[in-house]
Every structure is written in C-alpha cells, then in structure tokens.
Design a protein around this motif. Sequence first.
Motif, PDB file in Angstrom:
ATOM      1  N   ARG A 121       0.608  -1.244   0.046  1.00  0.00           N
ATOM      2  CA  ARG A 121       0.062   0.262  -0.085  1.00  0.00           C
ATOM      3  C   ARG A 121       1.257   1.920  -0.160  1.00  0.00           C
ATOM      4  O   ARG A 121       0.193   2.469  -0.095  1.00  0.00           O
ATOM      5  CB  ARG A 121      -0.465  -0.206   1.198  1.00  0.00           C
ATOM      6  N   ASP A 137      -0.469   4.313  -2.650  1.00  0.00           N
ATOM      7  CA  ASP A 137      -1.497   5.080  -2.192  1.00  0.00           C
ATOM      8  C   ASP A 137      -1.635   5.780  -0.566  1.00  0.00           C
ATOM      9  O   ASP A 137      -2.142   6.531  -0.630  1.00  0.00           O
ATOM     10  CB  ASP A 137      -2.338   4.002  -1.359  1.00  0.00           C
ATOM     11  N   SER A 174     -14.565   4.292  -3.011  1.00  0.00           N
ATOM     12  CA  SER A 174     -13.917   3.314  -3.055  1.00  0.00           C
ATOM     13  C   SER A 174     -15.048   2.353  -2.244  1.00  0.00           C
ATOM     14  O   SER A 174     -14.654   1.065  -2.360  1.00  0.00           O
ATOM     15  CB  SER A 174     -14.020   4.376  -1.858  1.00  0.00           C
ATOM     16  N   SER A 223      -3.153   1.418  -8.519  1.00  0.00           N
ATOM     17  CA  SER A 223      -2.963   2.669  -7.243  1.00  0.00           C
ATOM     18  C   SER A 223      -1.490   2.719  -7.671  1.00  0.00           C
ATOM     19  O   SER A 223      -1.596   4.180  -7.295  1.00  0.00           O
ATOM     20  CB  SER A 223      -2.547   1.178  -5.720  1.00  0.00           C
ATOM     21  N   ASN A 235      -1.922   7.636  -9.518  1.00  0.00           N
ATOM     22  CA  ASN A 235      -1.300   8.843  -8.867  1.00  0.00           C
ATOM     23  C   ASN A 235      -0.107   9.701  -9.740  1.00  0.00           C
ATOM     24  O   ASN A 235      -0.054  10.344 -10.146  1.00  0.00           O
ATOM     25  CB  ASN A 235       0.349   7.788  -8.436  1.00  0.00           C
ATOM     26  N   ASP A 268      -8.788   7.169  -8.122  1.00  0.00           N
ATOM     27  CA  ASP A 268      -7.888   6.633  -7.270  1.00  0.00           C
ATOM     28  C   ASP A 268      -8.445   6.190  -5.894  1.00  0.00           C
ATOM     29  O   ASP A 268      -8.288   4.811  -5.105  1.00  0.00           O
ATOM     30  CB  ASP A 268      -7.533   8.169  -6.515  1.00  0.00           C
ATOM     31  N   SER A 277      -7.821   2.283  -4.512  1.00  0.00           N
ATOM     32  CA  SER A 277      -7.983   1.480  -3.366  1.00  0.00           C
ATOM     33  C   SER A 277      -8.641   0.646  -2.856  1.00  0.00           C
ATOM     34  O   SER A 277      -8.265   0.139  -2.208  1.00  0.00           O
ATOM     35  CB  SER A 277      -8.126   3.542  -2.097  1.00  0.00           C
TER      36      SER A 277
END
Length: 515
Positions: free
Chosen positions: A337, A340, A373, A400, A404, A427, A431
């Motif tokens: 992660r 993230d 999400s 993920s 970015n 995003d 996630s």
Amino acid sequence: MKSSKISWLSGWGQALSVFADRRAVIMFFLGFSAGIPILLIFSSLSLWLGEAGIEKKAVTFFSWAALGYSFKFVWAPLIDELPLPLLTRLLGRRRAWLLIAQLLIMTGIGIMAMTDPSQGQDSLVQMAMGAVLLGFAAATQDIVIDAYRIELAEAEMQSALAATYNAGYRIAMIVAGAGALFLASGFGSEKGHYLYSAWQSTYLIMAAVMLIGVFTTLIIREPARQRPPRPYQGTDYVRLVVVFLIAVSVFVATFIVVGRLWVIGDEANPFLLFGHEAFRIVCSISAAGLVGYLLVKAGLVNAQMAIETWVAPVKDFFSRYGMKTATLLLLLIGLYRISDIVAGVISNVFYQDMGFSKDEIATAVKVFGVVFSLAGGFLGGLMSQRFSVLKVLMLGAILSSATNLIFIGFSNAGHSLPWLYFAIVADNLASGLAGAAFIAFLSSLTSVSFTAVQYAIFSSLMTLIPKVIGGYSGTIVDSAGYPNFFLFTALIGVPVLLLIVLVQRQLAQHSSTST
C-alpha cells in the motif's frame, strides 16, 4: 452454451449471497466503528491545523500520531493473552477489549476537541497527546476487530467479510471526513476565517458518533472459533504488562535521546530526514527489545509465557511457510500500500493548494470519492470470491500506482473540477479494490492459534514504511513540487508488482511440496 452461462451466473450468484449473511452485517458495523478515528488524525485534522495557521511541515508530521497502527503488533499479544477484570467475564475476551478501546477513542477525540492548536506550542503538544491516544486506541480497536473477523468465519468467507467491513469503514470515512468538514464549515470556520469553537463542536460530535461502535459491541456475541485460554495466573499477566510498559518507556526515551544527540534541520534533503527518523526508530526498537529480553532473563516475567506471547506467533508463521516464502510475504505486506498511503497523507493539503474550498473537498473527496471506494471494495471482495486473491492483488497494485500519475496532470491543471472528480474516481476505485483484496489475503495467512498477533504484525508492516515516508510528504513537496512528488509515489509502487509475481511462484512451490 446455455448450461455454461447458467453455471457462470450461478457462480456469481453464490458469490453475492454471502454478503447477506449475519456475520457480514456484523462486520459492516464494526468496520464503521474502525473507520471513524483515522481521518480525525489525518485529513480532517490536517485541515483544522491548516486553518489554525500551522505550517505545512508540522501538519504532515502529525500523521506520525497514527504510528500506533504500525506498531500495534507489539501490544497485540497482550490483547490475545490478557483478560480484563470483570469485563472479560461479562462480555468475553474480544468484546471486553473492544469496549475499552472504543471508550479510549472517545477520550482521545475529546482531548483534541478541547484543544485550540492556534494557541502556541503547549496547545500543539496537548493536541499531539490527544492524537497519539486516539491512534493507540484506534489501533487497539483494529487488533480486536481483525481477530474477531478471522475467528467469526471460515477462510472461504473472509473476502466477503473484508468487503462489508470495508464498506462500513468507508461510510464512516464519509462521516468523519465530509461530515466533519461540512460541520466545521456550517459552524463558521473557513480558511482565512478560523473559528476554534466550530472545530471543537465538530470533534465532540465525532466522539458521540463512536457510540454506534459501543452499541454494536454490546449486542454482538463472542466468536465461537477461539483458542483455549492459557494456564497462567493473574500475577503472570501483571508482570507481563509491567515488562511491556518498561520496554515502551525505553523506546520513547531512546527515541528522544537519539534525536537530541543527532540533530538535523528541517531544511535538509527529504531522504536524509527519512534516514534520520528510520535510524531513531531502529535504535529505539533495538533498545526496547534488549531491555525486554534482559527483564525476561532476570525472571521478572514467566519466560515460557513471554515466548508464547511474542516469539511463538512469529515462529509459527516462518514454520508454516519457510524462510524464503515468509520473507517475500513480509516484503509484499510492507510495501503493497506504499503508493496509496504516502500520496494520501498530503491529499487534502494538495486540494487546498489547488484552490478548492472545504465544501468542494467534502463533496468530491469525502462523499463522491468514498462512494467509488465502496464500489471498489465491493468489486474487490466479489472478485476475490471468484478468482485467485493474488490476481486481484496484482490488478489493485497496478491501479494504485498508475492512478498517482493522474495527479501529475491534475497538479498542472490547477483548480479544475473535472480533474478533481476524475482523479477522485480513479484513485478511490483502485484503493477500494486493492484494500478489500489485501484484507482477504492477510486473513488467509493468519493462524487461528495466533489471530490477533499475526494479523497485527501484517497490518503493522503494511503501514509502517508508508507512514514514516508520508510524514515527510510536506517536506518533499516543498523541495520538489507536486508533479515530482506524485511521480515518486507512482514509481515506488512498481517493485510491488515484481513481489506479487515472486510470492505467487513461491506459494505455488510451497503448496506442491507440502501436499
């Protein structure tokens, strides 16, 4: 052809049916309880501090208040071993600890609510103390909820429990994120027009919202799948707690002393700053571990109990998977992660710097984003029911890291609502999908004999490196700018893809040799 289509639909129908199970509903409400504290330490607090005039570097340093999440494996064994007087007998081992953690969460939020950070250094210290207590209590709640979930159902259902937990968690993030921002704005606080009473009322309301978690704890039952209690006396547990507290004190003292002996300015290179803090943490852990070992050798605590508490869970994991596979698994857990979490620490500050108001952030990020999400989490849980969890993990890691890159274009575009919503959708969808699959993956690695401890080790590793780096995100942005920062967060996720491939091969070899 028709038969295969019916079979395909039946498979997806079976995968969907588990979400209506009573145990999935329980995990939804426990997920809600777990989701309230995190944003009150991170994004909502960062906006509060920003409005109060606290500089950006200090705001991102506050993310370290949540390092309790990264070190919860240290006291997780106590949660597994230590009965609470009266409460354990009345509620059971898991629910007793859960209730205590939730009451401490409310206390930590209350301390923060009663503190005005604009009143100088002393107020900032008090705010930090409240945030640290909140982080510690929230991490303790997570330890218990994770253990409860794993003990609540068989491995085949863990992905569904992870998805409903994630859904509750994300809805709580709407409440603690968007809800907190709307409340603070409604009570009259804005950037350039700071009003402490608005944030005070907001955080007191958030403390009251935690009563939903308390009520859930009181009405659910203890899980049936528990290991038998250990044959130790009450004095053994007291001595174990004493050793733990001494080791924690040594950790804190060493961290302070090393920081004073090796002083480094905030203007230094971000990577040097990160190395400096990593060195302090390593020294502190080593000193605490050495003191704990010497106290055990000196007979202050039952040596066999200490081994069963802190050594046996780690030994069990390496015994089950072997040194090579276990090491690769731990590396994957520690880095999965990273893209993230590091990018997320400064996200709200970034949106403010792009010129968005608190209401715009609340609507786009804390409502619209959390909905996607939730969709990602549901999709991740559903896919994990139908396909290999590692395949879903690979998809989540790719998404993920790649999302970015969208923020680079966003930072160049400036104040643009289409860019804001595009970035938020991508995003949060990535996630949510990655998070649900990862929870199911971690649960599958955990032995029921050491539920709380092993899962705490895994989830601590998951956040330790990202949160330490994230604490310097403000410094990195100040020196390199937002485009280079987001490029950095995308690139550090690339090694994760290779790790997933290596882990998949090692697990396949391990499975073939053990059968």
